[in-house]
Design an enzyme around this catalytic site. Sequence first.
Site, PDB file in Angstrom:
ATOM      1  N   TYR A   1       0.723  -1.156  -0.051  1.00 14.48           N
ATOM      2  CA  TYR A   1      -0.014   0.025  -0.042  1.00 14.48           C
ATOM      3  C   TYR A   1       0.917   1.239   0.052  1.00 14.48           C
ATOM      4  O   TYR A   1       2.162   1.132   0.335  1.00 14.48           O
ATOM      5  CB  TYR A   1      -0.901   0.282   1.105  1.00 14.48           C
ATOM      6  CG  TYR A   1      -0.403   0.288   2.585  1.00 14.48           C
ATOM      7  CD1 TYR A   1      -0.388   1.607   3.066  1.00 14.48           C
ATOM      8  CD2 TYR A   1       0.143  -0.708   3.304  1.00 14.48           C
ATOM      9  CE1 TYR A   1       0.062   2.032   4.242  1.00 14.48           C
ATOM     10  CE2 TYR A   1       0.818  -0.342   4.430  1.00 14.48           C
ATOM     11  CZ  TYR A   1       0.720   1.088   5.013  1.00 14.48           C
ATOM     12  OH  TYR A   1       1.239   1.224   6.006  1.00 14.48           O
ATOM     13  N   CYS A   2       0.403   2.259  -0.198  1.00 11.47           N
ATOM     14  CA  CYS A   2       0.934   3.737  -0.406  1.00 11.47           C
ATOM     15  C   CYS A   2      -0.225   4.739   0.172  1.00 11.47           C
ATOM     16  O   CYS A   2      -0.908   4.411   1.136  1.00 11.47           O
ATOM     17  CB  CYS A   2       1.186   4.132  -1.625  1.00 11.47           C
ATOM     18  SG  CYS A   2      -0.046   4.260  -2.733  1.00 11.47           S
ATOM     19  N   GLN A   3       0.016   5.875  -0.115  1.00  7.29           N
ATOM     20  CA  GLN A   3      -0.920   7.024   0.308  1.00  7.29           C
ATOM     21  C   GLN A   3      -2.357   6.951  -0.001  1.00  7.29           C
ATOM     22  O   GLN A   3      -3.313   7.069   0.575  1.00  7.29           O
ATOM     23  CB  GLN A   3      -0.225   8.345   0.211  1.00  7.29           C
ATOM     24  CG  GLN A   3      -1.136   9.411   1.194  1.00  7.29           C
ATOM     25  CD  GLN A   3      -1.141   8.964   2.592  1.00  7.29           C
ATOM     26  OE1 GLN A   3      -0.262   8.699   3.341  1.00  7.29           O
ATOM     27  NE2 GLN A   3      -2.134   9.357   3.331  1.00  7.29           N
TER      28      GLN A   3
ATOM     29  N   TYR B   1      -3.450   4.163   2.256  1.00  5.28           N
ATOM     30  CA  TYR B   1      -3.466   4.584   3.386  1.00  5.28           C
ATOM     31  C   TYR B   1      -4.615   5.384   3.947  1.00  5.28           C
ATOM     32  O   TYR B   1      -5.419   5.472   4.802  1.00  5.28           O
ATOM     33  CB  TYR B   1      -2.464   4.816   4.091  1.00  5.28           C
ATOM     34  CG  TYR B   1      -2.408   5.443   5.446  1.00  5.28           C
ATOM     35  CD1 TYR B   1      -2.168   4.360   6.226  1.00  5.28           C
ATOM     36  CD2 TYR B   1      -2.388   6.673   5.837  1.00  5.28           C
ATOM     37  CE1 TYR B   1      -1.971   4.603   7.653  1.00  5.28           C
ATOM     38  CE2 TYR B   1      -2.142   6.943   7.441  1.00  5.28           C
ATOM     39  CZ  TYR B   1      -2.317   5.851   8.285  1.00  5.28           C
ATOM     40  OH  TYR B   1      -2.093   6.134   9.622  1.00  5.28           O
TER      41      TYR B   1
END
Length: 123
Positions: A88-90, A117
């Site tokens: 995952y990332c932002q 996120y």
Amino acid sequence: MKKVLLIMSLFSSFFGAKAQEDNVIELLSPAEFISCTNHDDVQFIDVRTQKEFAAGVINNPINLDYNQQKTFLEGLKDLDKNRPVYVYCQAGGRSAKAAKILKKNGFQKVYDLHGGYSSISKK
């Protein structure tokens, strides 16, 4: 001759579909993602920057900043390609790119958090 062409067509369709299936990166909802990564033995990558990582994480990931490509690729060497990996990332952009790199590098099962996120931290 028609039978041979039909068999070849079915054969290539079957194996073409299998190849496409193997390249699938599965997007998980926030609830699914949290449930799947809530284990100590899971391969779990946060591809955000160190600053983003320090601001909060989901469960217990390792941080391999996608923007630091050399470090990111080096970190992948420590992972088992035959075990599922969660990323995952932002917001979902970097993790989608990272997931493609994982698949290209032979990782069998790759799961990406839909919305990143921010989809969890808003709740």
